[in-house]
Structure formats: structure tokens, C-alpha cells
Design a protein around this motif. Structure first.
Motif, PDB file in Angstrom:
ATOM      1  N   ILE A  71       0.857  -1.188   0.000  1.00 25.76           N
ATOM      2  CA  ILE A  71       0.000   0.000   0.000  1.00 25.76           C
ATOM      3  C   ILE A  71       0.892   1.236   0.000  1.00 25.76           C
ATOM      4  N   ASP A  72       0.600   2.185  -0.887  1.00 25.11           N
ATOM      5  CA  ASP A  72       1.452   3.365  -0.987  1.00 25.11           C
ATOM      6  C   ASP A  72       0.640   4.655  -0.920  1.00 25.11           C
ATOM      7  N   PHE A  73       0.924   5.454   0.112  1.00 26.41           N
ATOM      8  CA  PHE A  73       0.393   6.799   0.228  1.00 26.41           C
ATOM      9  C   PHE A  73       1.563   7.720   0.551  1.00 26.41           C
ATOM     10  N   THR A  74       2.372   8.017  -0.461  1.00 25.46           N
ATOM     11  CA  THR A  74       3.565   8.840  -0.263  1.00 25.46           C
ATOM     12  C   THR A  74       3.442  10.118  -1.088  1.00 25.46           C
ATOM     13  N   ILE A  75       4.430  10.394  -1.931  1.00 28.93           N
ATOM     14  CA  ILE A  75       4.401  11.520  -2.871  1.00 28.93           C
ATOM     15  C   ILE A  75       4.715  10.973  -4.252  1.00 28.93           C
ATOM     16  N   PRO A  76       4.339  11.691  -5.335  1.00 27.17           N
ATOM     17  CA  PRO A  76       4.459  11.126  -6.682  1.00 27.17           C
ATOM     18  C   PRO A  76       5.816  10.508  -7.037  1.00 27.17           C
ATOM     19  N   LYS A  77       6.905  11.219  -6.778  1.00 26.27           N
ATOM     20  CA  LYS A  77       8.228  10.695  -7.149  1.00 26.27           C
ATOM     21  C   LYS A  77       8.525   9.398  -6.406  1.00 26.27           C
ATOM     22  N   VAL A  78       8.261   9.395  -5.118  1.00 25.48           N
ATOM     23  CA  VAL A  78       8.511   8.208  -4.297  1.00 25.48           C
ATOM     24  C   VAL A  78       7.555   7.083  -4.680  1.00 25.48           C
ATOM     25  N   ALA A  79       6.291   7.414  -4.922  1.00 26.60           N
ATOM     26  CA  ALA A  79       5.298   6.398  -5.268  1.00 26.60           C
ATOM     27  C   ALA A  79       5.671   5.685  -6.559  1.00 26.60           C
ATOM     28  N   TYR A  80       6.176   6.432  -7.523  1.00 26.31           N
ATOM     29  CA  TYR A  80       6.589   5.801  -8.787  1.00 26.31           C
ATOM     30  C   TYR A  80       7.726   4.812  -8.545  1.00 26.31           C
ATOM     31  N   GLU A  81       8.719   5.233  -7.784  1.00 27.14           N
ATOM     32  CA  GLU A  81       9.855   4.357  -7.487  1.00 27.14           C
ATOM     33  C   GLU A  81       9.414   3.142  -6.680  1.00 27.14           C
ATOM     34  N   ASN A  82       8.549   3.367  -5.687  1.00 26.90           N
ATOM     35  CA  ASN A  82       8.054   2.267  -4.862  1.00 26.90           C
ATOM     36  C   ASN A  82       7.250   1.261  -5.670  1.00 26.90           C
ATOM     37  N   THR A  83       6.369   1.774  -6.532  1.00 26.88           N
ATOM     38  CA  THR A  83       5.514   0.897  -7.331  1.00 26.88           C
ATOM     39  C   THR A  83       6.344   0.067  -8.295  1.00 26.88           C
ATOM     40  N   ASN A  84       7.307   0.691  -8.917  1.00 27.58           N
ATOM     41  CA  ASN A  84       8.191  -0.033  -9.819  1.00 27.58           C
ATOM     42  C   ASN A  84       8.953  -1.126  -9.062  1.00 27.58           C
ATOM     43  N   PHE A  85       9.435  -0.790  -7.882  1.00 24.71           N
ATOM     44  CA  PHE A  85      10.158  -1.756  -7.051  1.00 24.71           C
ATOM     45  C   PHE A  85       9.252  -2.925  -6.662  1.00 24.71           C
ATOM     46  N   ALA A  86       8.031  -2.614  -6.255  1.00 20.17           N
ATOM     47  CA  ALA A  86       7.088  -3.662  -5.860  1.00 20.17           C
ATOM     48  C   ALA A  86       6.816  -4.613  -7.013  1.00 20.17           C
ATOM     49  N   ILE A  87       6.543  -4.065  -8.187  1.00 19.14           N
ATOM     50  CA  ILE A  87       6.257  -4.897  -9.352  1.00 19.14           C
ATOM     51  C   ILE A  87       7.447  -5.779  -9.682  1.00 19.14           C
ATOM     52  N   GLU A  88       8.644  -5.193  -9.670  1.00 19.69           N
ATOM     53  CA  GLU A  88       9.855  -5.952  -9.996  1.00 19.69           C
ATOM     54  C   GLU A  88      10.060  -7.117  -9.027  1.00 19.69           C
ATOM     55  N   ASN A  89       9.548  -6.987  -7.809  1.00 21.35           N
ATOM     56  CA  ASN A  89       9.730  -8.024  -6.799  1.00 21.35           C
ATOM     57  C   ASN A  89       8.457  -8.830  -6.547  1.00 21.35           C
ATOM     58  N   LYS A  90       7.533  -8.779  -7.503  1.00 22.21           N
ATOM     59  CA  LYS A  90       6.310  -9.572  -7.479  1.00 22.21           C
ATOM     60  C   LYS A  90       5.434  -9.284  -6.256  1.00 22.21           C
ATOM     61  N   ILE A  91       5.420  -8.005  -5.838  1.00 26.03           N
ATOM     62  CA  ILE A  91       4.524  -7.553  -4.778  1.00 26.03           C
ATOM     63  C   ILE A  91       3.441  -6.701  -5.441  1.00 26.03           C
ATOM     64  N   PRO A  93       1.052  -3.795  -5.924  1.00 25.36           N
ATOM     65  CA  PRO A  93       0.887  -2.460  -5.358  1.00 25.36           C
ATOM     66  C   PRO A  93      -0.574  -2.007  -5.339  1.00 25.36           C
ATOM     67  N   VAL A  94      -0.940  -1.303  -4.271  1.00 24.43           N
ATOM     68  CA  VAL A  94      -2.223  -0.601  -4.181  1.00 24.43           C
ATOM     69  C   VAL A  94      -1.868   0.844  -3.860  1.00 24.43           C
ATOM     70  N   VAL A  95      -1.972   1.707  -4.872  1.00 26.52           N
ATOM     71  CA  VAL A  95      -1.395   3.048  -4.788  1.00 26.52           C
ATOM     72  C   VAL A  95      -2.493   4.109  -4.784  1.00 26.52           C
ATOM     73  N   GLY A  96      -2.490   4.937  -3.731  1.00 24.85           N
ATOM     74  CA  GLY A  96      -3.434   6.039  -3.657  1.00 24.85           C
ATOM     75  C   GLY A  96      -2.771   7.377  -3.866  1.00 24.85           C
ATOM     76  N   THR A  97      -1.466   7.367  -4.064  1.00 30.79           N
ATOM     77  CA  THR A  97      -0.738   8.607  -4.332  1.00 30.79           C
ATOM     78  C   THR A  97      -1.097   9.104  -5.727  1.00 30.79           C
ATOM     79  N   THR A  98      -1.522  10.363  -5.849  1.00 35.03           N
ATOM     80  CA  THR A  98      -1.849  10.923  -7.158  1.00 35.03           C
ATOM     81  C   THR A  98      -0.695  11.783  -7.660  1.00 35.03           C
TER      82      THR A  98
END
Length: 262
Positions: A71-91, A93-98
Motif C-alpha cells: 500500500i502506498d500513500f507517499t508523494i508522486p516521485k517516491v510512489a513511482y519508485e516504490n511501485t516499480n520496485f514492488a512490481i519488480e519483486n512480485k509484490i 501495489p495498491v497506490v493512492g498517491t496521485t
């Protein structure tokens, strides 16, 4: 049990999501992420005296608890990096950061398809807000003259809101293209008529005391139609967040918008 990690757990939305996961009978909170938090465990914080959950400083540390959902509620730059990381590691993502760009959304979606990882990015997790967008899309078929007024708290980072942009995008799919207002209209103060999205106007209000509100105002010959949604408390978003966590583990790609799961 779905094992979940929450990034941005100290923010208002992140804190609400953290409590939702702790209270949900189908979820297990296995970690939270904040690079600036000095404490090592939630039970060291006054809000969670009996909760034994590690606080991670880096994305890489999260892998030690093998979460199913991020689950990600951060800021856009961080959310993009986090989401990419999650996908790469087969996690999933549920992202509410706009505030993510179209290019970033496309890139993340393509990568999720390649790796067969389900996920959700949603500009609004309130079920009522999703219905508001769907009702507005239906109305736009018959009322092409429309303006969006979105109202949020004064600490919101992006304008217009992701919900307003998503609403305009959905209406543009069915709306007859037209430029609204008088053809010789002049703005005496630049920006008075709001943002222009394919002829539709979007107005952003930022005031303390507000949470998240949106009004879609339609005008026709001799009549008008107003569709409005109000979130008075951040708990209104948690039904959608919980639904997203339950659904994404069964998807094989990233989807944009909670309506895809309803």
C-alpha cells in the motif's frame, strides 16, 4: 491472510490505512516504510503500543517479510519508485498517491503485464466517488456543457486532483467535443476560468478544514444537473483500499481506477 506493507504510514492517509490493515480480519500487517523514522518498531510509537510490526527505512528491507501487497500513500516521485520496485519483486501495489504522469502509468502497466503482477492505482478509493465519476460519464453523453469544481485540504500537493482529471478523462470518452463559454470570452485575471481539459473547465479549491469533495456541474437548455461527492473523513477511502488489497493478488496486471474492481 494477505500480508501487507504500508509505505508512507506517518501521513494522514497512510496512518488511516495502517489502522485499517490492523483491524481487518483477512490482512496481516508485516511492515511499514518510512526512511525518516528513527524508531524500529510500531510499538515504540504512542499510537501503537501493543503492535509488534517492524519499521523499515529502505525498500530493500521490506523484502525480508515477503509481503503480498504494497500500500502506498507517499508523494508522486517516491510512489513511482516504490511501485516499480514492488512490481519488480512480485509484490502487488495498491497506490493512492496521485500525480503520476501518463508516461509513468503506461510504463508501470507494461512492466506489470510482462511480469504478470496485479496492482491498482486509483485517484480515489471512496466507492461513492467512483460512482460519482461513473454517473458523470453517463450524464456527459447528454450534457456536453460541464465544469468540475474540486475542493481539498490546503496541504494537497497536486492540482487539479487525480479524481478531477480521471472524471474529465471518462467524460471525454463519450462527450461531444466542444469549447464552452462565449467565443469572445476574455479572462480579466489569468486563470479565472480554471484549467481547460478538452473544452471542459476544472476549478481547484484548497482550504483548511476540507478533506475531499467534488462537484460536476452540467448545464442544458432550461435545466441543470449537479453530481456531487463529499468525503468528510479519510475512513471513507478505506473500503476501497481494502477491496483493492483483496483483489490485486488475483490480477495479472496493473489497473488504473477502482471502478475496474467493482
Amino acid at each position: 491472510m494477505i500480508k501487507i506493507v504500508v509505505a508512507g504510514f506517518k501521513g494522514k492517509m497512510g496512518a488511516t490505512a495502517t489502522k485499517m490493515v490492523l483491524d481487518h480480519e483477512k490482512f496481516e500487517l508485516v511492515g511499514v516504510l518510512d526512511p525518516f523514522e528513527e524508531k524500529l518498531n510500531l510499538n515504540e510509537l504512542a499510537e501503537y503500543p501493543t503492535v509488534d510490526v517492524p519499521i523499515f527505512k529502505t525498500k530493500e528491507e521490506v523484502l525480508s517479510v515477503q509481503p503480498d501487497v504494497w500500500i502506498d500513500f507517499t508523494i508522486p516521485k517516491v510512489a513511482y519508485e516504490n511501485t516499480n520496485f514492488a512490481i519488480e519483486n512480485k509484490i502487488s501495489p495498491v497506490v493512492g498517491t496521485t500525480g503520476l504522469t501518463e508516461a509513468q502509468l503506461a510504463e508501470l502497466t507494461d512492466r506489470s503485464k510482462t511480469l504478470n503482477v496485479g496492482g491498482l492505482i486509483a485517484p480515489n478509493f471512496a466507492v461513492g466517488a467512483v460512482l460519482m465519476m461513473q454517473f458523470a460519464q453517463k450524464a456527459a453523453e447528454y450534457f456536453p456543457d460541464v465544469e468540475i469544481i474540486e475542493l481539498h485540504h490546503d496541504n494537497k500537493l497536486d492540482a487539479p486532483s487525480g479524481t478531477a482529471i480521471k472524471t474529465a478523462e471518462m467524460m471525454s470518452e463519450v462527450r461531444v467535443k466542444k469549447i464552452q463559454g462565449h467565443p469572445e470570452e476574455k479572462e480579466l485575471i489569468t486563470g479565472a476560468r480554471g484549467a481547460d481539459f478538452e473544452g471542459m473547465r476544472i476549478h481547484s479549491v484548497r482550504l483548511p478544514g476540507m478533506i475531499a469533495h467534488q462537484q460536476v456541474q452540467f448545464g442544458g437548455v432550461g435545466e441543470g444537473l449537479t453530481i456531487r461527492h463529499d468525503s468528510y473523513d479519510r475512513s471513507s477511502f478505506m473500503t476501497g483500499v481494502a477491496l483493492g488489497c483483496e483483489k490485486v493478488v488475483h490480477l495479472d496486471k496493473l489497473v488504473y481506477g477502482l471502478e475496474n474492481l467493482l
